[in-house]
Design a protein around this motif. Structure first.
Motif, PDB file in Angstrom:
ATOM      1  N   GLU A 102       0.831  -1.208   0.000  1.00  0.00           N
ATOM      2  CA  GLU A 102       0.000   0.000   0.000  1.00  0.00           C
ATOM      3  C   GLU A 102       0.865   1.256   0.000  1.00  0.00           C
ATOM      4  O   GLU A 102       0.523   2.252  -0.658  1.00  0.00           O
ATOM      5  CB  GLU A 102      -0.935  -0.025   1.200  1.00  0.00           C
ATOM      6  N   ALA A 103       1.995   1.215   0.705  1.00  0.00           N
ATOM      7  CA  ALA A 103       2.907   2.366   0.691  1.00  0.00           C
ATOM      8  C   ALA A 103       3.464   2.592  -0.700  1.00  0.00           C
ATOM      9  O   ALA A 103       3.590   3.737  -1.167  1.00  0.00           O
ATOM     10  CB  ALA A 103       4.042   2.149   1.687  1.00  0.00           C
ATOM     11  N   ALA A 104       3.810   1.511  -1.404  1.00  0.00           N
ATOM     12  CA  ALA A 104       4.340   1.636  -2.760  1.00  0.00           C
ATOM     13  C   ALA A 104       3.295   2.187  -3.711  1.00  0.00           C
ATOM     14  O   ALA A 104       3.579   3.059  -4.551  1.00  0.00           O
ATOM     15  CB  ALA A 104       4.834   0.281  -3.251  1.00  0.00           C
ATOM     16  N   LEU A 105       2.063   1.694  -3.598  1.00  0.00           N
ATOM     17  CA  LEU A 105       0.988   2.161  -4.475  1.00  0.00           C
ATOM     18  C   LEU A 105       0.690   3.640  -4.244  1.00  0.00           C
ATOM     19  O   LEU A 105       0.520   4.413  -5.194  1.00  0.00           O
ATOM     20  CB  LEU A 105      -0.273   1.336  -4.228  1.00  0.00           C
ATOM     21  N   LEU A 106       0.629   4.038  -2.984  1.00  0.00           N
ATOM     22  CA  LEU A 106       0.323   5.432  -2.685  1.00  0.00           C
ATOM     23  C   LEU A 106       1.471   6.347  -3.106  1.00  0.00           C
ATOM     24  O   LEU A 106       1.244   7.440  -3.642  1.00  0.00           O
ATOM     25  CB  LEU A 106       0.033   5.594  -1.192  1.00  0.00           C
ATOM     26  N   SER A 107       2.699   5.917  -2.878  1.00  0.00           N
ATOM     27  CA  SER A 107       3.861   6.710  -3.274  1.00  0.00           C
ATOM     28  C   SER A 107       3.889   6.915  -4.782  1.00  0.00           C
ATOM     29  O   SER A 107       4.165   8.017  -5.273  1.00  0.00           O
ATOM     30  CB  SER A 107       5.146   6.021  -2.814  1.00  0.00           C
ATOM     31  N   SER A 108       3.588   5.864  -5.533  1.00  0.00           N
ATOM     32  CA  SER A 108       3.588   5.974  -6.994  1.00  0.00           C
ATOM     33  C   SER A 108       2.512   6.929  -7.477  1.00  0.00           C
ATOM     34  O   SER A 108       2.744   7.742  -8.365  1.00  0.00           O
ATOM     35  CB  SER A 108       3.373   4.587  -7.611  1.00  0.00           C
ATOM     36  N   ARG A 135     -11.744   1.390   7.845  1.00  0.00           N
ATOM     37  CA  ARG A 135     -12.911   1.543   8.724  1.00  0.00           C
ATOM     38  C   ARG A 135     -14.212   1.504   7.927  1.00  0.00           C
ATOM     39  O   ARG A 135     -15.202   0.922   8.369  1.00  0.00           O
ATOM     40  CB  ARG A 135     -12.817   2.870   9.478  1.00  0.00           C
ATOM     41  N   ALA A 136     -14.199   2.137   6.764  1.00  0.00           N
ATOM     42  CA  ALA A 136     -15.419   2.245   5.949  1.00  0.00           C
ATOM     43  C   ALA A 136     -15.360   1.321   4.740  1.00  0.00           C
ATOM     44  O   ALA A 136     -15.948   1.626   3.698  1.00  0.00           O
ATOM     45  CB  ALA A 136     -15.606   3.700   5.518  1.00  0.00           C
ATOM     46  N   ARG A 137     -14.643   0.210   4.852  1.00  0.00           N
ATOM     47  CA  ARG A 137     -14.419  -0.652   3.695  1.00  0.00           C
ATOM     48  C   ARG A 137     -15.729  -1.070   3.052  1.00  0.00           C
ATOM     49  O   ARG A 137     -16.758  -1.217   3.715  1.00  0.00           O
ATOM     50  CB  ARG A 137     -13.581  -1.874   4.060  1.00  0.00           C
ATOM     51  N   GLY A 138     -15.671  -1.247   1.731  1.00  0.00           N
ATOM     52  CA  GLY A 138     -16.849  -1.662   0.983  1.00  0.00           C
ATOM     53  C   GLY A 138     -17.710  -0.517   0.505  1.00  0.00           C
ATOM     54  O   GLY A 138     -18.802  -0.742  -0.023  1.00  0.00           O
ATOM     55  N   GLY A 139     -17.223   0.709   0.637  1.00  0.00           N
ATOM     56  CA  GLY A 139     -17.994   1.859   0.177  1.00  0.00           C
ATOM     57  C   GLY A 139     -17.598   2.292  -1.231  1.00  0.00           C
ATOM     58  O   GLY A 139     -17.040   1.517  -2.014  1.00  0.00           O
ATOM     59  N   ARG A 140     -17.897   3.533  -1.531  1.00  0.00           N
ATOM     60  CA  ARG A 140     -17.560   4.097  -2.842  1.00  0.00           C
ATOM     61  C   ARG A 140     -16.427   5.092  -2.677  1.00  0.00           C
ATOM     62  O   ARG A 140     -16.501   5.994  -1.843  1.00  0.00           O
ATOM     63  CB  ARG A 140     -18.783   4.783  -3.465  1.00  0.00           C
ATOM     64  N   VAL A 141     -15.371   4.936  -3.462  1.00  0.00           N
ATOM     65  CA  VAL A 141     -14.214   5.827  -3.423  1.00  0.00           C
ATOM     66  C   VAL A 141     -14.109   6.547  -4.761  1.00  0.00           C
ATOM     67  O   VAL A 141     -14.192   5.921  -5.823  1.00  0.00           O
ATOM     68  CB  VAL A 141     -12.918   5.048  -3.136  1.00  0.00           C
ATOM     69  N   LEU A 178      -4.601   4.182 -11.686  1.00  0.00           N
ATOM     70  CA  LEU A 178      -5.439   3.027 -12.017  1.00  0.00           C
ATOM     71  C   LEU A 178      -5.030   1.791 -11.222  1.00  0.00           C
ATOM     72  O   LEU A 178      -5.885   1.011 -10.788  1.00  0.00           O
ATOM     73  CB  LEU A 178      -5.363   2.749 -13.520  1.00  0.00           C
ATOM     74  N   VAL A 179      -3.741   1.613 -11.028  1.00  0.00           N
ATOM     75  CA  VAL A 179      -3.278   0.471 -10.238  1.00  0.00           C
ATOM     76  C   VAL A 179      -3.740   0.614  -8.788  1.00  0.00           C
ATOM     77  O   VAL A 179      -4.120  -0.364  -8.137  1.00  0.00           O
ATOM     78  CB  VAL A 179      -1.747   0.338 -10.330  1.00  0.00           C
ATOM     79  N   LEU A 180      -3.741   1.838  -8.269  1.00  0.00           N
ATOM     80  CA  LEU A 180      -4.247   2.082  -6.922  1.00  0.00           C
ATOM     81  C   LEU A 180      -5.730   1.748  -6.833  1.00  0.00           C
ATOM     82  O   LEU A 180      -6.181   1.091  -5.885  1.00  0.00           O
ATOM     83  CB  LEU A 180      -4.003   3.538  -6.535  1.00  0.00           C
ATOM     84  N   LEU A 181      -6.517   2.170  -7.820  1.00  0.00           N
ATOM     85  CA  LEU A 181      -7.948   1.867  -7.806  1.00  0.00           C
ATOM     86  C   LEU A 181      -8.186   0.364  -7.913  1.00  0.00           C
ATOM     87  O   LEU A 181      -9.091  -0.181  -7.264  1.00  0.00           O
ATOM     88  CB  LEU A 181      -8.653   2.602  -8.951  1.00  0.00           C
ATOM     89  N   ASP A 182      -7.380  -0.312  -8.719  1.00  0.00           N
ATOM     90  CA  ASP A 182      -7.499  -1.762  -8.819  1.00  0.00           C
ATOM     91  C   ASP A 182      -7.264  -2.417  -7.456  1.00  0.00           C
ATOM     92  O   ASP A 182      -7.984  -3.345  -7.068  1.00  0.00           O
ATOM     93  CB  ASP A 182      -6.486  -2.296  -9.842  1.00  0.00           C
ATOM     94  N   SER A 207      -9.021  -5.538  -3.028  1.00  0.00           N
ATOM     95  CA  SER A 207      -8.845  -5.756  -1.586  1.00  0.00           C
ATOM     96  C   SER A 207     -10.142  -5.627  -0.815  1.00  0.00           C
ATOM     97  O   SER A 207     -10.194  -5.955   0.385  1.00  0.00           O
ATOM     98  CB  SER A 207      -7.833  -4.756  -1.029  1.00  0.00           C
ATOM     99  N   GLY A 208     -11.192  -5.125  -1.465  1.00  0.00           N
ATOM    100  CA  GLY A 208     -12.459  -4.923  -0.780  1.00  0.00           C
ATOM    101  C   GLY A 208     -12.560  -3.611  -0.032  1.00  0.00           C
ATOM    102  O   GLY A 208     -13.574  -3.332   0.603  1.00  0.00           O
ATOM    103  N   LEU A 209     -11.508  -2.793  -0.100  1.00  0.00           N
ATOM    104  CA  LEU A 209     -11.584  -1.486   0.541  1.00  0.00           C
ATOM    105  C   LEU A 209     -12.640  -0.609  -0.118  1.00  0.00           C
ATOM    106  O   LEU A 209     -13.205   0.288   0.510  1.00  0.00           O
ATOM    107  CB  LEU A 209     -10.220  -0.796   0.510  1.00  0.00           C
ATOM    108  N   ALA A 210     -12.901  -0.871  -1.385  1.00  0.00           N
ATOM    109  CA  ALA A 210     -13.956  -0.155  -2.103  1.00  0.00           C
ATOM    110  C   ALA A 210     -14.814  -1.167  -2.852  1.00  0.00           C
ATOM    111  O   ALA A 210     -14.285  -2.085  -3.487  1.00  0.00           O
ATOM    112  CB  ALA A 210     -13.366   0.851  -3.083  1.00  0.00           C
TER     113      ALA A 210
END
Length: 388
Positions: free
Chosen positions: A148-154, A193-199, A214-218, A223-226
């Motif tokens: 997640e750190a790599a994805l966010l940094s990119s 905390r709010a996993r499964g919502g709309r981002v 796009l890789v972050l959204l994937d 992962s089910g976070l969204a």
């Protein structure tokens, strides 16, 4: 509502002045070199350059489809020198006029031709993108927090060549040294905390910036976070490399057809998500308006109601959400973005004068470097406001 002086373009030597008197002439040269515009288009582009640096603001012609809208947006500015206009407004109008000069909206051979397409295509086809796609194969071997750190940094650093998907020690150190405000733990905690919502993600640039977005959204989807991700793009070319639907299609295909298995799998997932609506793509004319997000129209504001998190990418979206003003840099981020209709996260590399949310000690340390840290692109922020 807090206030500060609006940034203008009439102060010689300022960053905003340099955009019009140094950056735009170079941009015009590159556009004219890249595409074989005819004499009429070339003359109109050259006239725009002269007008925007030494002339007065003239409205769009009456035949333009958005003539009335721009008359309203520019009320009180028409007939005045360009330098009187706010920086954000003047930049937006410059790019709208550039499309007019190139014939983008007029019936004819240049209708619908993106003047920045050659730059976008070259970047997407570059060897640097090949390297970044290859690096996607290493993500699967990382721990969840590292991945997640790599994805966010990119996504944060966008098209910085030395910070791709690889979370090497050198890349991590480089990223950390330039990150002057970091709410990334708050961002991930809220998504969990709010996993499964709309981002929502409001895109900035195409090419090497849209790719990690796009890789972050994937990742958020898999992962089910969204449960659903909504990607907002520009309705037309804007600010050189801003992402449109055409750019999105090209980027997904670049992933899907990559020889690297990890990249191709992500590309296939994204294409499938587009087909099912789990990844929705939307746009709105306001994303090419010369106005801050504080003035979101009601129909667009409603699109962000109930969203788990809206991720705003890049410098322009940052300027629009906090207001393109000379805020004291210690102004709290929450204080200037509380108007936004959902929790918001800004992922922004500093490329203009606007900055908020820093401590006095951080500002003093940055000022002591003697470098133009606000505009150099060497520093970045991840800032989050949850609105609870």
């Amino acid at each position: 509502m807090p206030t500060a002086p609006v940034i203008r373009i009439d102060e010689p030597g300022s960053f905003a002045w340099g955009v019009f008197h140094e950056r735009h002439p170079e941009l015009v040269r590159r556009v004219l070199d890249a595409l074989p515009y005819g004499p009429g288009e070339r003359a109109a582009i050259e006239r725009l350059l002269v007008e925007s640096t030494s002339g007065v603001l003239e409205p769009l012609g009456a035949a333009a489809h958005d003539h009335a809208q721009w008359l309203e947006w520019g009320q009180g500015l028409w007939g005045a020198a360009w330098g009187r206009a706010p920086f954000l407004w003047a930049e937006g109008y410059f790019y709208r006029r550039l499309l007019e000069a190139t014939g983008y909206f007029r019936p004819g051979v240049w209708q619908g031709i993106d003047p920045f397409a050659p730059f976008k295509s070259a970047e997407l086809a570059s060897a640097a993108v090949d390297e970044e796609l290859a690096a996607l194969g290493g993500l699967g071997g990382l721990k969840k927090t590292e991945r997640e750190a790599a994805l966010l940094s990119s996504a944060l650093w966008g098209n910085r060549a030395d910070l791709s998907f690889q979370l090497t020690a050198e890349a991590a150190a480089d990223a950390s040294s330039g990150l002057i405000a970091d709410d990334s733990s708050t961002l991930w905690a809220e998504l969990e905390r709010a996993r499964g919502g709309r981002v929502c993600l409001v895109a900035d640039n195409a090419g090497r910036e849209l790719l990690p977005d796009l890789v972050l959204l994937d990742h958020l989807l898999t992962s089910g976070l969204a449960a659903q991700a909504v990607l907002w793009v520009k309705p037309q070319p804007y600010f050189v490399s801003d992402a449109t639907m055409t750019d999105l299609i090209s980027t997904v295909e670049r992933l899907r057809t990559a020889p690297e298995q990890a990249a191709a799998v992500i590309g296939r997932r994204l294409r499938s998500a587009l087909g099912t609506g789990r990844l929705a793509v939307r746009t709105h004319p306001f994303f090419c308006a010369p106005l801050p997000f504080r003035q979101l129209p009601a129909d667009l504001r409603a699109q962000f109601d109930g969203v788990t998190m809206t991720i705003l990418k890049g410098d322009l979206n940052y300027r629009r959400v906090v207001g393109d003003r000379l805020w004291p840099p210690t102004t709290p981020f929450a204080e200037v973005v509380d108007h936004f209709p959902s929790p918001v996260a800004a992922l922004r590399t500093l490329k203009s004068d606007v900055i908020v949310g820093l401590t006095p000690a951080e500002v003093a340390e940055l000022d002591a470097t003697g470098e133009p840290w606000r505009t150099s692109g060497r520093y970045a922020v991840v800032q989050v406001h949850l609105q609870r």
